[in-house]
Design an enzyme around this catalytic site. Structure first.
Site, mmCIF file in Angstrom:
data_model
loop_
_atom_site.group_PDB
_atom_site.id
_atom_site.type_symbol
_atom_site.label_atom_id
_atom_site.label_comp_id
_atom_site.label_asym_id
_atom_site.label_seq_id
_atom_site.Cartn_x
_atom_site.Cartn_y
_atom_site.Cartn_z
ATOM 1 N N GLU A 1 0.803 -1.225 0.000
ATOM 2 C CA GLU A 1 0.000 0.000 0.000
ATOM 3 C C GLU A 1 0.833 1.272 0.000
ATOM 4 O O GLU A 1 0.504 2.239 -0.697
ATOM 5 C CB GLU A 1 -0.971 0.021 1.176
ATOM 6 C CG GLU A 1 -2.173 -0.906 1.015
ATOM 7 C CD GLU A 1 -1.880 -2.332 1.441
ATOM 8 O OE1 GLU A 1 -0.739 -2.603 1.878
ATOM 9 O OE2 GLU A 1 -2.790 -3.177 1.339
ATOM 10 N N HIS B 1 -9.822 -4.770 11.017
ATOM 11 C CA HIS B 1 -10.519 -4.569 9.743
ATOM 12 C C HIS B 1 -11.763 -3.695 9.865
ATOM 13 O O HIS B 1 -12.635 -3.767 9.013
ATOM 14 C CB HIS B 1 -10.941 -5.916 9.146
ATOM 15 C CG HIS B 1 -9.832 -6.653 8.465
ATOM 16 N ND1 HIS B 1 -8.901 -7.384 9.147
ATOM 17 C CD2 HIS B 1 -9.498 -6.773 7.159
ATOM 18 C CE1 HIS B 1 -8.055 -7.930 8.293
ATOM 19 N NE2 HIS B 1 -8.398 -7.572 7.076
HETATM 20 C C1 LIG Z 1 -2.209 -4.275 4.585
HETATM 21 C C2 LIG Z 1 -3.288 -5.140 4.047
HETATM 22 N N1 LIG Z 1 -3.632 -5.027 2.756
HETATM 23 C C3 LIG Z 1 -4.595 -5.806 2.247
HETATM 24 C C4 LIG Z 1 -5.243 -6.705 3.028
HETATM 25 C C5 LIG Z 1 -6.361 -7.565 2.445
HETATM 26 N N2 LIG Z 1 -5.880 -8.939 2.322
HETATM 27 C C6 LIG Z 1 -6.061 -9.823 3.294
HETATM 28 S S1 LIG Z 1 -5.282 -11.246 3.010
HETATM 29 C C7 LIG Z 1 -4.719 -10.699 1.527
HETATM 30 C C8 LIG Z 1 -3.848 -11.567 0.696
HETATM 31 C C9 LIG Z 1 -2.676 -12.017 1.454
HETATM 32 O O1 LIG Z 1 -1.892 -12.808 0.649
HETATM 33 P P1 LIG Z 1 -0.673 -13.606 1.244
HETATM 34 O O2 LIG Z 1 0.164 -12.718 2.073
HETATM 35 O O3 LIG Z 1 -0.021 -14.313 0.118
HETATM 36 O O4 LIG Z 1 -1.362 -14.640 2.236
HETATM 37 P P2 LIG Z 1 -2.458 -15.753 1.905
HETATM 38 O O5 LIG Z 1 -3.793 -15.132 2.083
HETATM 39 O O6 LIG Z 1 -2.235 -16.235 0.529
HETATM 40 O O7 LIG Z 1 -2.235 -16.800 2.927
HETATM 41 C C10 LIG Z 1 -5.141 -9.402 1.282
HETATM 42 C C11 LIG Z 1 -4.858 -8.630 0.077
HETATM 43 C C12 LIG Z 1 -4.872 -6.777 4.387
HETATM 44 N N3 LIG Z 1 -5.488 -7.609 5.231
HETATM 45 N N4 LIG Z 1 -3.888 -5.997 4.866
#
Ligand SMILES: Cc1ncc(C[n+]2csc(CCOP(=O)(O)OP(=O)(O)O)c2C)c(N)n1
Lengths: 323, 329
Positions: A54, A122
């Protein structure tokens, strides 16, 4: 519907101006709906899926806006904390600090997703913190028409705008005027113009974002008891339409402000401060603030609803101003 | 060879995680639980292999995909389940929920819903180990998506610069929501980035618990000797949607194919460990069936524990905000 109106606004602005582009996480798949169809129409150059970074991509939006682009960036309010450096130290301050040289037509869509057991990480409703920072325009639309018209105005505005979208409103319905029916041929709502969403004479209720739903429900109940409530939606918090609020209080003599943000230094605090400073002699009772309790949002559905404004709290507050 | 008890422990915990998540999917479908649910099914070997290589007094921190990590570290599934049910006997008294399990008593410093936000925290725990002259290490789980956050990069530089006893475990389950890591990471492998910080980077088959265990043990050894951090990338896969139960989020599965999912399921981490142990004659199929039955029963007990636990009371709302409460009108 709110999300659809938003989607329409984005399409219209991208159609109109090639310098408008859209970016955020998973926006091509459009998991939240507002960017649906954009990638199919405008392709990979104007619809960017970003890495989960971000501070990086919101900062890049700011930088691109300095040199002629008009980005719309999508995020959740709660993820904006990660990008505070770029939003505050750069977007908000550059124009002033550089003696007016900078133009920053960047629009940030900040979705607020509280009230559904999302827990503390959240559930932020952080617009008051941004109101406190000079240099940012703070938009909080509560109807499909307003979100469309204000989104279009934001995209054309030359200052950084943050649109705080209450996800509790995402599915609400409401009339959005057809472009053909408008004199200007399109829907543009100016900043700093509030709206009376219900007329009344006994008490003014100012509602912010999703709070308006509760205010309307409260007003319907109160009407049965013979109490007439006027509801005002300021629609933009910076700039704030003081006049519409002061005029209403002049008429009703009473004020309740309903704000889903935490109550300390909230938007409600600011509005009450304006009215006590500039409309004190019109008040017949102390103003009442109905805002979120000063505690984090707990996950458990047993506690979360206690925190936020609801119709019952508003009804009691209105009666309190009248008794 | 990795001692039999360790291997059995891994099989137990992986099975426990799997059954725990399956039960939650049902509870979520029936409306018994609310909020979003990020399941760990498919990734069990990563957390388990890593955590079994730690001591009880070592620390872990994790992310929104939050149930596997604490269970792998030996967390109490009754408390975990009650937390996800929003009950008073939950790990966080119902205030954290699914994304925020934590058990400080056994070194689980909490799971974060903000992506990558635990990485600096775990780095700080490692800093404390060094400053206090202790021998504990700290390990953080984060996703391929998280690896792109500034917090992650800053932490890795700090950790390498200060030789901190921290192990960065990137769970590359291929996607961040719908975005493939190939579309968000500028190098071939996330572990390749380690060299830029001056620490070892190891690419591991994340479906192989034993490989995860070995890689982590090696990193732990280095960390305890004061040789600094390691970045481990475990290649793995999540079987379910990114998040279940978020009504506002449209289901989207066009980002991956059914065939791809099938291919990964063929390399199921529990099957891999079990088959290996059977072929090594460490256990029989019957042993596994018994173990699985035991875990199914323990999860049923956890469900009952959660269901019978009371919800918090309104007067609990302001508790735990400060050490000494401040009253706001
Ligand atoms: C700072 C932030 N940006 C966006 C999100 C929304 N979000 C939650 S999980 C996720 C994907 C995370 O991907 P990864 O780190 O690969 O973990 P995975 O869910 O695949 O286990 C996103 C975009 C968030 N929770 N926090």
């Amino acid at each position: 519907m709110y999300v659809e109106a938003l989607n329409e606004a984005i399409f219209e602005e991208m159609d109109r101006d090639e310098s408008v582009y859209y970016m955020g996480e998973d926006v091509r798949a459009s998991i939240y709906g507002a960017s649906r169809g954009l990638f199919e129409k405008y392709g990979e150059k104007r619809v960017l899926d970003t890495p989960l970074s971000e501070n990086g991509f919101i900062g890049a939006a700011v930088g691109s806006s300095l040199v002629g682009m008009r980005p719309i960036v999508e995020t959740l309010t709660s993820f904006m904390w990660v990008a505070m450096d770029q939003i505050i130290s750069q977007a908000a301050k550059m124009k002033y600090m550089f003696g007016g040289q900078a133009s920053l037509p960047v629009t940030i869509r900040a979705v607020m997703s509280y009230g559904g057991s999302s827990a503390a990480h959240h559930s932020d409703r952080s617009y008051p913190m941004f109101m406190n920072m000079p240099g940012l325009k703070i938009i909080a639309p509560a109807s499909p028409e307003d979100v469309k018209g204000l989104m279009k105005t934001s995209v054309r505005d030359n200052d950084p705008c943050i649109i705080f979208e209450d996800s509790n409103l995402a599915g609400i319905k409401g009339d959005v005027p057809e472009n053909n029916d408008l004199n200007e041929g399109e829907l543009l709502i100016p900043f700093g113009k509030g709206k009376i969403i219900r007329e009344g004479s006994d008490c003014t209720v100012v509602g912010i974002a999703g709070a308006n739903t509760h205010a309307l429900n409260a007003a319907t109940e109160l009407e049965k008891e013979g109490i007439s409530v006027e509801i005002i939606d300021p629609r933009t918090l910076v700039p704030l339409d003081k006049e519409i609020i002061l005029n209403s209080v002049e008429k009703t003599g009473r004020l309740v402000v309903v704000d889903p943000a935490h109550k300390v230094c909230s938007a409600a605090s600011e509005i009450i401060s304006v009215v006590t400073e500039e409309g004190f002699w019109n008040l017949q009772a102390p103003p009442v603030k109905i805002a979120a309790e000063q505690v984090h949002i707990p996950f458990t559905p047993a506690l979360e609803p206690l925190i936020f404004p609801d119709a019952e709290k508003i009804i009691n507050a209105v009666k309190q101003t009248i008794e | 060879m990795i001692p039999k008890e360790k291997q059995v422990l891994m099989l137990e915990r992986m099975t426990r995680i799997r059954q725990f998540e399956k039960a939650l999917i049902e509870s979520q479908k029936s409306g018994e639980i609310v909020g979003s649910l990020h399941t760990y099914i498919g990734q069990e070997a990563v957390a388990t292999g890593a955590c079994v290589a730690l001591n009880d007094d070592d620390y872990i921190a994790g992310n929104h995909r939050s149930h596997g990590h604490p269970i792998a570290k030996g967390g109490d599934i009754n408390k975990a389940m009650a937390e996800i049910f929003g009950r008073k006997d939950g790990y966080c008294k119902g205030k954290g929920g699914s994304m925020h399990l934590a058990d400080f008593s056994i070194g689980i410093l909490g799971e974060s819903g903000i992506v990558a936000s635990s990485v600096p925290v775990a780095t700080g725990a490692a800093l404390a180990s060094k400053l206090k002259g202790k021998n504990f290490v700290s390990l953080v789980f984060f996703g391929d998506g998280a690896s792109n956050q500034g917090a992650c990069h800053e932490s890795m530089n700090l950790a390498a610069l200060w030789n901190l006893p921290v192990i960065f475990v990137c769970e590359n389950n291929q996607f961040a929501v719908t975005t493939s890591y190939r579309d968000s990471v500028s190098v071939d492998h996330i572990s390749d980035r380690a060299s830029a910080y001056g620490m070892p980077g190891v690419l591991v088959d994340g479906q192989d618990a034993l490989a995860m265990y070995e890689a982590t043990s090696e990193a732990v050894k280095r960390a305890r000797k004061g040789e600094g951090p390691t970045l481990i990338e475990g290649l793995t896969y999540r079987y379910e949607d990114h998040s279940l139960g978020l009504a506002s989020v449209r289901r989207d599965s066009s980002y991956r194919t059914d065939e791809e999912i099938e291919e990964w399921i063929k390399r199921d981490p529990i099957e891999i460990l079990k088959d290996n142990m059977i072929s090594q004659k460490l256990i029989t199929q019957k042993d596994f069936d018994d173990l699985e039955k035991k875990e199914i029963i323990s999860v049923e007990k956890a469900l009952n524990f959660a269901r019978n636990s009371p919800f918090p009371e309104p007067e609990d709302l302001f508790d735990d905000l400060f050490t000494d409460p401040i009253k706001f009108a």
